[in-house]
Write an enzyme that holds these catalytic residues in place. Structure first.
Site, PDB file in Angstrom:
ATOM      1  N   GLU A 128       0.849  -1.179   0.000  1.00  0.00           N
ATOM      2  CA  GLU A 128       0.000   0.000   0.000  1.00  0.00           C
ATOM      3  C   GLU A 128       0.893   1.239   0.000  1.00  0.00           C
ATOM      4  O   GLU A 128       1.837   1.290   0.794  1.00  0.00           O
ATOM      5  CB  GLU A 128      -0.903   0.041   1.233  1.00  0.00           C
ATOM      6  N   MET A 270       0.501  -2.893   8.682  1.00  0.00           N
ATOM      7  CA  MET A 270      -0.213  -3.021   7.416  1.00  0.00           C
ATOM      8  C   MET A 270      -1.142  -4.227   7.464  1.00  0.00           C
ATOM      9  O   MET A 270      -0.745  -5.323   7.849  1.00  0.00           O
ATOM     10  CB  MET A 270       0.813  -3.154   6.287  1.00  0.00           C
ATOM     11  N   GLU A 271      -2.388  -3.997   7.026  1.00  0.00           N
ATOM     12  CA  GLU A 271      -3.472  -4.957   7.219  1.00  0.00           C
ATOM     13  C   GLU A 271      -3.598  -6.009   6.130  1.00  0.00           C
ATOM     14  O   GLU A 271      -4.700  -6.524   5.901  1.00  0.00           O
ATOM     15  CB  GLU A 271      -4.790  -4.188   7.315  1.00  0.00           C
ATOM     16  N   GLU A 305      -5.498  -2.956  12.774  1.00  0.00           N
ATOM     17  CA  GLU A 305      -5.185  -3.763  11.578  1.00  0.00           C
ATOM     18  C   GLU A 305      -6.134  -4.948  11.483  1.00  0.00           C
ATOM     19  O   GLU A 305      -6.572  -5.316  10.389  1.00  0.00           O
ATOM     20  CB  GLU A 305      -3.731  -4.232  11.597  1.00  0.00           C
ATOM     21  N   GLU A 327      -9.781   4.103   6.399  1.00  0.00           N
ATOM     22  CA  GLU A 327      -8.957   4.547   7.535  1.00  0.00           C
ATOM     23  C   GLU A 327      -9.758   5.285   8.607  1.00  0.00           C
ATOM     24  O   GLU A 327      -9.661   4.969   9.792  1.00  0.00           O
ATOM     25  CB  GLU A 327      -7.779   5.390   7.051  1.00  0.00           C
TER      26      GLU A 327
HETATM   27 ZN   LIG Z   1      -5.379   1.560   8.776  1.00  0.00          ZN
END
Ligand SMILES: [Zn+2]
Length: 881
Positions: A128, A270-271, A305, A327
């Site tokens: 991302e 980071m998810e 996350e 977000e």
């Molecule tokens: Zn996030």
């Protein structure tokens, strides 16, 4: 490296893609310096795409090795390949075909930490926003959803662990000490959620049984030997999974969930689907090495996350303009989680302090942009406090306006309707309009319009008629590209506090809608009339910070002091005291600039003494109440012609006044709060430590002696108390032998632990005074400092520029000159981190003239550097504009 085309991306230019990629198969032959990536894609022309539309794939610094369509190699004139783009003109007639692309990349040389890179011997990825195009040519945009199958091959000795998204389906040994693993992810996802990890790591495992009874294998992978430090993160993960089932009805959807901690990472975490990758700072914690704040951050970020699995992964963003869709909403969800796990009032105050410290300056400066921006040059620069924190505030306001039940119904509809979609803010707002029957079109401006609105309030009370009239006016200052603002819908929670400290009840109200204690401001001016108010009330406005606005209320100073003592709303009580402190520091700094001595009314020390010892309040709340606004908070309130030296002196003056007036009470309380039990990171214990450490700072400032802090440092049984004592020594007694000894001791104890050494750098970087810059310069030469590691750069340089107002903003401009040099050096390796760092100069226009000129000079030097990355160029040019 991508070259700067200066291209501006605009929301209105969005077009749905001509081609889709329903299936993606990737095979990685992992080698440190030469990794081969074979990508086999099923490509489909969209129904509405023109028949001859060329296929244009994104790349970034790629080396094309081979190209085939439906098993046939492509001739040289069938396509055009550059490192940054692959265009295929000669395409099969059929709507669907198979494309095979082979690329070669060098993970060891990747210091930008985007795409596939190798850090401490571990292969890892960050895709991302646009890192996947550094791995292979692809339609690298979030509205391309594909099902992935990934095969990894690596040396078994150095990379026994092979992870990717989804579920593991196959693994085995290969000749020459190699082995492989295959992962299958059944949930369609955009390329930015792709991840792989290969390396030799330790693991902590556990299991979670979901609400429908499915077993999920959990794994947290960390540097070998650090497994015990992952226990708290595992606990936080299990609590997050449970909470999302209970509060939002969301169940996890794969057989495994893995988290990997790495030490070189551009952001927090980071998810990636089923494989979250974390900055190890947000995984590793134990009492010896982590503070209570670290524990709280780990809990929040693990939750954040994980929550993305539904808000971000199952429902993703149509394009990067919609970043706040995932977000802002997910920050709101993690805030609610932490509020439920800890104390709601304490959590809310901390959130508002963060919002004001990071988002308000953004909204009030050259980098202001709407929660959903309409244009960008570099999307990496839009991972901002506005998108995240203000985005969360907007979701919170939706809940305030709709109420809890309708909000939950709207969320349920959103999950039902858009599961598997790449959605937009319009889709999100539509579900709430539908379930509530309300028109949210004016409210939607919170997404579309930049800047912090102002609300001014004048009150008049008529004792004879029992009438209270509030004259309320809203206005929004211009922001870059938006000179005229439209009127917002501002939900203002409020109470009318009577002489006995209780909320008064009115008979009728007209002039604005009032529902459940919330006043809805929609017009420029409201003339709101309450009846049945016999005595003049004190106005407790914007309770719980229900709307992210600046508020100016015409009131008597004693009204605020009254609210600070009696307001039944804990947030507002804090706000009243904090406002009094801020005004006192501002007034004293003016006196100092005029050559007078600073003076303070006795009211604030009295209030501080009362609240410190008031056992009705939890300790964490009392600690927040006693904490003065930071120098940056005060500077933001002053707004222009800022002199950081005067603010520091005024703030220290108030601290000493409070400390002297309460010396005996604070000392007794400090002793009483000593921790005699076994360490626990729970909220109550952490609150006790935070109150005691705030008191330590007052006692040090009041007594002028380092003795107590030195003793606390020596006897500390945990990192919270140890680092707090060290900070007090460094801030209040910089030149004492006790301070030098404690700094040396800390380095000896923790020299081999980079995360703990970050605190050592950070504490010294924040210390004010004439020697600050020399200290920071010297620390860049310390063997523990590395310009290639983002955590180290942030702890030293980031802290210096954001938390050391007098050192960074030195009157002679040397702080800025040093800073510009560092930003440019970081930029050589890591443009993203450099761009983020450079935002430290965003408020340069509010400084006094001499400093302003020096800051501008530093910005111009950066802007004038040749071959600047698009990331950094975008930030400095907007900052200077
Ligand atoms: Zn996030």
């Amino acid at each position: 490296m991508r070259t700067d085309t200066g291209q501006v991306f605009k929301l209105e230019d969005y077009r749905s893609p001509n081609y889709r990629i329903p299936e993606t198969r990737l095979a990685f032959d992992l080698q440190p310096e030469q990794t081969t990536v074979v990508s086999e894609l099923v490509i489909e022309r969209a129904d509405d795409a023109p028949a001859g539309a060329p296929l244009v794939l994104d790349g970034d610094g790629l080396d094309l090795v081979a190209l085939e369509i439906n098993g046939e190699p492509l001739g040289a004139n069938a396509y055009e390949a550059t490192p940054d783009r692959l265009e295929i003109h000669a395409l099969p007639k059929e709507r669907s075909f198979r494309l095979k692309v082979t690329t070669r990349i060098d993970p060891s040389a990747n210091q930008a930490l985007m795409g596939l890179y190798r850090s401490s011997g571990v292969y890892t990825t960050q895709c991302e926003a646009e890192g996947f195009r550094r791995i292979t040519y692809y339609l690298d945009r979030p509205d391309i959803l594909s099902v992935y199958r990934v095969r990894l091959e690596a040396d078994k000795a150095t990379a026994p662990l092979l992870l990717s998204n989804g579920n593991p389906i196959e693994a085995g040994d290969l000749p020459s000490g190699r082995h492989f693993a295959v992962w299958d992810d059944p949930h369609p996802k955009p390329s930015y959620l792709f991840a792989l990890v290969a390396g030799d790591l330790g693991v902590v495992t556990d299991e979670f049984v979901t609400m429908s009874g499915r077993k999920v294998a959990l794994g947290i992978h960390v540097e070998k030997g650090k497994e015990p430090r992952a226990a708290y993160a595992m606990d936080a993960l299990k609590r997050s999974m449970k909470w999302d089932e209970e509060v939002f009805g969301r169940e996890y959807d794969l057989d495994v969930f893995n988290i990997v901690a790495v030490s070189d990472f551009n952001m927090g975490a980071m998810e990636n689907k089923g494989l979250n990758i974390f900055n190890d700072k947000y995984v590793l914690a134990d009492e010896e090495t982590a503070t209570d704040a670290d524990f709280a951050n780990i809990e929040a970020i693990i939750a954040h996350e994980y929550f993305h699995n539904w808000t971000g992964n199952r429902i993703t963003c149509r394009d990067w303009f919609q970043l706040c869709l995932k977000e802002g909403l997910t920050v709101y969800r993690d805030h609610e989680f932490s509020a439920d796990q800890r104390s709601r009032a304490v959590k809310r105050i901390a959130e508002v302090r963060t919002l004001k410290a990071h988002q308000f300056p953004e909204d009030q400066g050259p980098l202001a942009h709407p929660v959903r921006p309409r244009r960008y040059r570099e999307i990496n620069n839009f991972y901002t406090a506005t998108v995240y924190e203000k985005g969360s505030e907007v979701v919170r306001m939706i809940r305030t306006i709709l109420g809890a039940d309708a909000f939950r119904a709207g969320m349920d509809l959103y999950f039902d309707r858009h599961d598997g979609d790449a959605a937009t803010i319009e889709d999100f707002l539509a579900v709430f309009e539908e379930v509530s029957g309300r028109d949210l079109s004016q409210f939607a401006l919170w997404y579309h319009q930049a800047g912090t609105p102002n609300v001014s309030v004048k009150a008049s009370h008529n004792a004879a008629t029992g009438e209270l009239v509030l004259d309320i006016e809203q206005s929004s200052p211009p922001t870059p590209g938006e000179s005229r603002k439209r009127l917002m819908h501002i939900p203002l929670a409020f109470g009318l506090v009577g002489p006995d400290g209780r909320d008064m009840v009115w008979e009728t109200v007209e002039g604005a809608a009032v529902e459940h204690g919330v006043l809805h401001i929609r017009k420029r001016r409201h003339h709101v009339r309450f009846t049945g108010i016999a005595e003049r009330p004190r106005l407790s406005l914007n309770r719980g910070f229900s709307a992210p606005v600046t508020l100016s209320v015409e009131e008597k100073p004693e009204d605020r002091a009254f609210l600070a003592r009696h307001d039944g709303d804990l947030y507002s009580r804090w706000q009243a005291l904090n406002g009094l402190m801020t005004d006192a520091v501002i007034e004293a700094s003016k006196q100092l600039r005029d050559g007078r001595t600073a003076s303070f009314a006795a009211e604030i020390p009295d209030l501080c003494g009362a609240i410190a010892t008031d056992d009705r309040f939890e300790e964490a709340y009392r600690a927040l109440a006693l904490a003065l606004p930071s120098e940056a908070d005060v500077a933001r309130e002053i707004g222009s012609n800022i002199d950081p030296d005067a603010i520091l002196a005024a703030r220290n003056g108030l601290i000493e006044t409070i400390a002297t007036a309460n010396a005996a009470a604070f000392a007794a309380l400090y002793d009483r709060l000593a921790d005699h039990e076994r360490f626990s990171p729970d909220a109550a214990s952490a609150g006790r430590r935070s109150l005691r450490n705030v008191l330590l700072d007052y006692l040090a400032a009041g007594s002028g002696s380092p003795g107590r802090a030195a003793a606390q440092y020596r006897d500390a049984g945990n990192m919270t108390d140890r680092s707090a004592a060290l900070a007090v020594l460094v801030m209040r007694h910089a030149d004492s032998s006790e301070t030098k000894a404690a700094l040396a001791d800390f380095e000896t104890r923790f020299g081999s632990d980079p995360l703990v050494m970050d605190k050592w750098f950070q504490i010294q970087a924040a210390a004010p005074g004439a020697g600050a810059l020399a200290t920071v310069k010297a620390l860049t030469e310390h063997p523990g400092f590395s310009i290639a590691n983002p955590n180290r750069v942030r702890s030293l340089i980031g802290t210096f520029s954001s938390a050391n107002q007098t050192g960074f903003h030195r009157a002679d401009g040397e702080g800025y000159r040093f800073f510009a040099g560092i930003v440019l050096a970081v930029e050589q390796r890591n443009p993203q981190v450099a761009a983020r760092l450079a935002t430290g100069l965003r408020s340069w226009r509010s400084l006094e003239p001499r400093r302003k000129a020096s800051a501008r000079e530093a910005l111009l030097r950066i802007a004038g550097t040749e071959n600047l990355s698009p990331d950094l160029r975008d930030i400095v040019e907007r900052t200077l504009a």
